[in-house]
Design a protein around this motif. Structure first.
Motif, PDB file in Angstrom:
ATOM      1  N   LEU A  81      -6.620 -27.896 -22.770  1.00 44.49           N
ATOM      2  CA  LEU A  81      -7.568 -27.650 -23.847  1.00 44.49           C
ATOM      3  C   LEU A  81      -6.975 -26.101 -24.436  1.00 44.49           C
ATOM      4  O   LEU A  81      -6.617 -25.302 -23.758  1.00 44.49           O
ATOM      5  N   SER A  82      -6.805 -26.179 -25.657  1.00 45.40           N
ATOM      6  CA  SER A  82      -6.313 -25.193 -26.293  1.00 45.40           C
ATOM      7  C   SER A  82      -7.234 -24.624 -27.819  1.00 45.40           C
ATOM      8  O   SER A  82      -7.650 -25.320 -28.276  1.00 45.40           O
ATOM      9  N   LEU A  83      -6.898 -23.312 -27.796  1.00 44.02           N
ATOM     10  CA  LEU A  83      -7.687 -22.774 -29.084  1.00 44.02           C
ATOM     11  C   LEU A  83      -6.662 -21.752 -29.933  1.00 44.02           C
ATOM     12  O   LEU A  83      -6.041 -20.956 -29.185  1.00 44.02           O
ATOM     13  N   ASP A  84      -6.339 -21.945 -30.994  1.00 48.77           N
ATOM     14  CA  ASP A  84      -5.617 -21.017 -31.851  1.00 48.77           C
ATOM     15  C   ASP A  84      -6.312 -20.509 -32.897  1.00 48.77           C
ATOM     16  O   ASP A  84      -7.176 -21.210 -33.643  1.00 48.77           O
ATOM     17  N   TYR A  85      -5.970 -19.290 -33.407  1.00 47.02           N
ATOM     18  CA  TYR A  85      -6.561 -18.546 -34.647  1.00 47.02           C
ATOM     19  C   TYR A  85      -5.443 -17.247 -34.872  1.00 47.02           C
ATOM     20  O   TYR A  85      -5.275 -16.578 -34.049  1.00 47.02           O
ATOM     21  N   GLU A  86      -5.520 -17.463 -36.196  1.00 50.22           N
ATOM     22  CA  GLU A  86      -4.574 -16.483 -36.648  1.00 50.22           C
ATOM     23  C   GLU A  86      -3.182 -16.059 -35.858  1.00 50.22           C
ATOM     24  O   GLU A  86      -2.563 -17.302 -35.793  1.00 50.22           O
ATOM     25  N   PHE A  87      -2.772 -15.047 -35.163  1.00 53.32           N
ATOM     26  CA  PHE A  87      -1.674 -14.959 -34.633  1.00 53.32           C
ATOM     27  C   PHE A  87      -1.632 -15.355 -33.246  1.00 53.32           C
ATOM     28  O   PHE A  87      -0.689 -15.038 -32.584  1.00 53.32           O
ATOM     29  N   LEU A  88      -2.915 -15.716 -32.709  1.00 52.28           N
ATOM     30  CA  LEU A  88      -3.017 -15.737 -31.151  1.00 52.28           C
ATOM     31  C   LEU A  88      -3.514 -17.223 -30.895  1.00 52.28           C
ATOM     32  O   LEU A  88      -4.150 -17.980 -31.606  1.00 52.28           O
ATOM     33  N   GLY A  89      -2.909 -17.595 -29.692  1.00 53.72           N
ATOM     34  CA  GLY A  89      -3.412 -18.779 -29.381  1.00 53.72           C
ATOM     35  C   GLY A  89      -3.355 -19.046 -27.612  1.00 53.72           C
ATOM     36  O   GLY A  89      -2.676 -18.098 -27.112  1.00 53.72           O
ATOM     37  N   VAL A  90      -4.195 -19.805 -27.032  1.00 59.49           N
ATOM     38  CA  VAL A  90      -4.435 -19.892 -25.736  1.00 59.49           C
ATOM     39  C   VAL A  90      -4.717 -21.268 -25.312  1.00 59.49           C
ATOM     40  O   VAL A  90      -5.276 -22.163 -26.010  1.00 59.49           O
ATOM     41  N   SER A  91      -4.193 -21.638 -23.943  1.00 59.37           N
ATOM     42  CA  SER A  91      -4.551 -22.877 -23.506  1.00 59.37           C
ATOM     43  C   SER A  91      -4.750 -22.962 -22.042  1.00 59.37           C
ATOM     44  O   SER A  91      -4.088 -22.050 -21.400  1.00 59.37           O
ATOM     45  N   VAL A  92      -5.365 -23.656 -21.686  1.00 57.81           N
ATOM     46  CA  VAL A  92      -5.730 -23.951 -20.075  1.00 57.81           C
ATOM     47  C   VAL A  92      -5.430 -25.448 -19.613  1.00 57.81           C
ATOM     48  O   VAL A  92      -5.925 -26.396 -20.301  1.00 57.81           O
ATOM     49  N   GLY A  93      -4.742 -25.465 -18.467  1.00 57.79           N
ATOM     50  CA  GLY A  93      -4.545 -26.905 -18.206  1.00 57.79           C
ATOM     51  C   GLY A  93      -4.900 -27.354 -16.699  1.00 57.79           C
ATOM     52  O   GLY A  93      -4.830 -26.321 -15.785  1.00 57.79           O
ATOM     53  N   PHE A  94      -5.071 -28.421 -16.449  1.00 53.99           N
ATOM     54  CA  PHE A  94      -5.908 -28.851 -15.077  1.00 53.99           C
ATOM     55  C   PHE A  94      -5.491 -30.299 -14.909  1.00 53.99           C
ATOM     56  O   PHE A  94      -5.464 -30.906 -16.059  1.00 53.99           O
ATOM     57  N   VAL A  95      -5.858 -30.705 -13.839  1.00 53.29           N
ATOM     58  CA  VAL A  95      -5.842 -32.233 -13.365  1.00 53.29           C
ATOM     59  C   VAL A  95      -7.291 -32.710 -13.832  1.00 53.29           C
ATOM     60  O   VAL A  95      -8.256 -32.353 -12.906  1.00 53.29           O
ATOM     61  N   PRO A  96      -7.438 -33.761 -14.528  1.00 49.55           N
ATOM     62  CA  PRO A  96      -8.908 -34.109 -14.839  1.00 49.55           C
ATOM     63  C   PRO A  96      -9.343 -35.173 -13.703  1.00 49.55           C
ATOM     64  O   PRO A  96      -8.730 -36.335 -13.955  1.00 49.55           O
ATOM     65  N   LYS A  97     -10.201 -34.993 -12.666  1.00 50.58           N
ATOM     66  CA  LYS A  97     -10.754 -35.944 -11.888  1.00 50.58           C
ATOM     67  C   LYS A  97     -11.389 -37.171 -12.616  1.00 50.58           C
ATOM     68  O   LYS A  97     -11.155 -38.514 -12.279  1.00 50.58           O
ATOM     69  N   PHE A  98     -11.993 -37.073 -13.728  1.00 53.12           N
ATOM     70  CA  PHE A  98     -12.526 -38.183 -14.420  1.00 53.12           C
ATOM     71  C   PHE A  98     -11.607 -39.187 -14.941  1.00 53.12           C
ATOM     72  O   PHE A  98     -12.125 -40.340 -15.294  1.00 53.12           O
ATOM     73  N   LEU A  99     -10.328 -38.987 -15.031  1.00 54.35           N
ATOM     74  CA  LEU A  99      -9.546 -39.841 -15.684  1.00 54.35           C
ATOM     75  C   LEU A  99      -8.813 -40.880 -14.426  1.00 54.35           C
ATOM     76  O   LEU A  99      -7.867 -41.353 -14.419  1.00 54.35           O
ATOM     77  N   GLY A 100      -9.222 -40.520 -13.190  1.00 52.37           N
ATOM     78  CA  GLY A 100      -8.654 -41.368 -12.053  1.00 52.37           C
ATOM     79  C   GLY A 100      -7.509 -40.573 -11.232  1.00 52.37           C
ATOM     80  O   GLY A 100      -6.753 -41.136 -10.656  1.00 52.37           O
ATOM     81  N   ALA A 101      -7.069 -39.199 -11.648  1.00 55.94           N
ATOM     82  CA  ALA A 101      -5.973 -38.526 -11.227  1.00 55.94           C
ATOM     83  C   ALA A 101      -6.287 -38.372  -9.530  1.00 55.94           C
ATOM     84  O   ALA A 101      -7.390 -38.307  -9.298  1.00 55.94           O
ATOM     85  N   ASN A 102      -5.430 -38.477  -8.994  1.00 55.91           N
ATOM     86  CA  ASN A 102      -5.342 -38.118  -7.222  1.00 55.91           C
ATOM     87  C   ASN A 102      -6.207 -39.243  -6.648  1.00 55.91           C
ATOM     88  O   ASN A 102      -6.932 -39.110  -5.876  1.00 55.91           O
ATOM     89  N   SER A 103      -6.548 -40.722  -7.229  1.00 52.82           N
ATOM     90  CA  SER A 103      -7.306 -41.529  -6.661  1.00 52.82           C
ATOM     91  C   SER A 103      -6.729 -42.300  -5.434  1.00 52.82           C
ATOM     92  O   SER A 103      -7.275 -42.873  -4.638  1.00 52.82           O
ATOM     93  N   ASP A 104      -5.225 -42.071  -5.064  1.00 46.47           N
ATOM     94  CA  ASP A 104      -4.793 -42.285  -4.002  1.00 46.47           C
ATOM     95  C   ASP A 104      -4.439 -41.300  -3.029  1.00 46.47           C
ATOM     96  O   ASP A 104      -3.414 -41.107  -2.479  1.00 46.47           O
ATOM     97  N   GLU A 105      -5.316 -40.390  -2.860  1.00 44.64           N
ATOM     98  CA  GLU A 105      -5.085 -39.270  -1.960  1.00 44.64           C
ATOM     99  C   GLU A 105      -5.009 -39.622  -0.435  1.00 44.64           C
ATOM    100  O   GLU A 105      -4.313 -39.018   0.404  1.00 44.64           O
ATOM    101  N   ASN A 106      -5.583 -41.051   0.041  1.00 43.70           N
ATOM    102  CA  ASN A 106      -5.450 -41.360   1.420  1.00 43.70           C
ATOM    103  C   ASN A 106      -4.040 -41.542   1.599  1.00 43.70           C
ATOM    104  O   ASN A 106      -3.713 -41.639   2.726  1.00 43.70           O
ATOM    105  N   LEU A 107      -3.247 -41.924   0.700  1.00 41.54           N
ATOM    106  CA  LEU A 107      -1.689 -42.166   0.730  1.00 41.54           C
ATOM    107  C   LEU A 107      -0.758 -41.252   0.487  1.00 41.54           C
ATOM    108  O   LEU A 107       0.192 -40.809   1.067  1.00 41.54           O
ATOM    109  N   LYS A 108      -1.067 -40.201  -0.779  1.00 39.02           N
ATOM    110  CA  LYS A 108      -0.224 -39.350  -1.042  1.00 39.02           C
ATOM    111  C   LYS A 108      -0.649 -38.065  -0.963  1.00 39.02           C
ATOM    112  O   LYS A 108      -0.100 -36.867  -1.234  1.00 39.02           O
ATOM    113  N   GLY A 109      -1.936 -37.932  -0.280  1.00 31.73           N
ATOM    114  CA  GLY A 109      -2.289 -36.402  -0.247  1.00 31.73           C
ATOM    115  C   GLY A 109      -3.053 -35.992  -1.353  1.00 31.73           C
ATOM    116  O   GLY A 109      -2.948 -36.459  -2.428  1.00 31.73           O
TER     117      GLY A 109
END
Length: 347
Positions: A81-109
């Motif tokens: 998720l990012s926000l830019d204005y004038e000369f400055l920009g910032v973004s934050v990244g993470f793993v979204p659980k709601f998209l099924g990421a890490n759904s096989d933790e029992n096998l891959k940790g």
């Protein structure tokens, strides 16, 4: 745990020491006007969401023993998720659980991912700052070490206490004033005429690679610096559509210090490596006055030789989609930025 001991040379590979902030140059943050080639949207706040399939996969090869180790975090998708204005920009990244990421933790940790980026637009210069942390990896080629392992039912070999941290910076310069780097990367400009440019970048980062597993302690710190001459070209397909392509070879140095302990015996090593990288991609995007969206395809290959028989590679090919919206900033935000931009604030 003979596995850890046998592959101790492979896990000794990352390096560094912290770096000064950057070169000094004047702050060119005055408001930019539209030109024949470019439309400027820096007076708008831009919010954007980006989903990609990138994964930090490491390949360790030992040609003498004819062995390979593939380490990968259990992250299927990443959301920024990012926000830019004038000369400055910032973004934050993470793993979204709601998209099924890490759904096989029992096998891959279980793995975790976090990413924070800041960017500053200083005329033709772009300065970036970033921090990324990943913890929890599994061995993608587990069957090479456990012949009776069955995919889909048996858990992968896992390094749950392995994590990597990166404190990164980059300094870039756009040589062609009629080419918009911001259009294809940050979407706070629009390019009206097809054009290309050489973009010179200096990347420098400090890394920590830390493993603590059942009698094995391995910590490597390293500093990377590399020079990247990239070439970008944007084809304007329509008043609102563009297709951009880029290619960027680079060469650098890695200064490494590893501290390890196997069965109570400490080992300290200092090394310097020559690193090589080749990256490129395609970006198909749409931009109106308010709405932006697009698709990126990116490839990259990083590699270096640890010694005459061992090498490390990080090859990636991934896609990402993004969607964003531009809107007028609140007056209080305009007032905060006025000393830097010179823009008048409406009553």
């Amino acid at each position: 745990m003979a596995f850890y001991t046998n592959f101790h040379p492979f896990t000794n590979h990352f390096a560094g020491c912290i770096v000064p902030f950057l070169f000094g140059f004047g702050l060119e943050c005055n408001a930019q006007n539209d030109t024949v080639a470019l439309v400027n949207y820096t007076d708008k706040i831009i919010i954007k969401a980006n989903i990609d399939t990138r994964n930090d996969v490491f390949f360790y090869k030992n040609e003498e023993e004819n062995t390979q180790l593939h380490l990968k975090p259990n992250n299927r998708y990443r959301l920024f998720l990012s926000l830019d204005y004038e000369f400055l920009g910032v973004s934050v990244g993470f793993v979204p659980k709601f998209l099924g990421a890490n759904s096989d933790e029992n096998l891959k940790g279980e793995s975790s991912f976090s990413d924070y980026q800041f960017r500053f637009f200083l005329g033709k210069w772009v300065q970036g700052l970033s921090y990324r942390k990943i913890s929890g990896y599994y061995v993608r080629n587990t069957k090479d070490f456990a012949p009776n392992w069955i995919e889909g039912s048996d858990p992968y070999i896992q390094f749950n206490n392995l994590f990597s941290e990166v404190f990164g910076m980059s300094t870039s310069y756009v040589f062609n004033p009629d080419f918009s780097y911001r259009n294809i990367v940050y979407q706070n400009e629009w390019q009206k005429i097809s054009s290309g440019s050489l973009i010179g970048s200096l990347h420098y980062d400090y890394n920590i690679f830390d493993l603590h597993e059942e009698g094995i302690v391995n910590k490597e710190k390293f500093f990377n610096v590399r020079l990247e001459p990239a070439y970008y070209y944007t084809f304007v397909l329509h008043d609102n559509w563009f297709l951009s392509a880029n290619i960027s070879p680079s060469l650098g140095l890695r200064f490494s210090k590893s501290e390890s302990e196997v069965d109570g015996d400490p080992i300290i090593e200092n090394n310097t490596y020559v690193t090589r990288r080749l990256a490129g991609g395609l970006n198909l995007g749409y931009s109106s006055k308010r709405v932006i969206y697009g698709l990126n395809l990116t490839f990259s290959a990083d590699w270096y030789n640890e010694d005459s028989v061992s090498s490390t590679e990080n090859d990636q090919f991934y896609g990402s989609i993004y969607v964003g919206y531009r809107f007028d900033p609140p007056r209080f935000v305009q007032r905060i930025f006025k000393p830097f931009t010179g823009r008048e604030v409406a009553d």
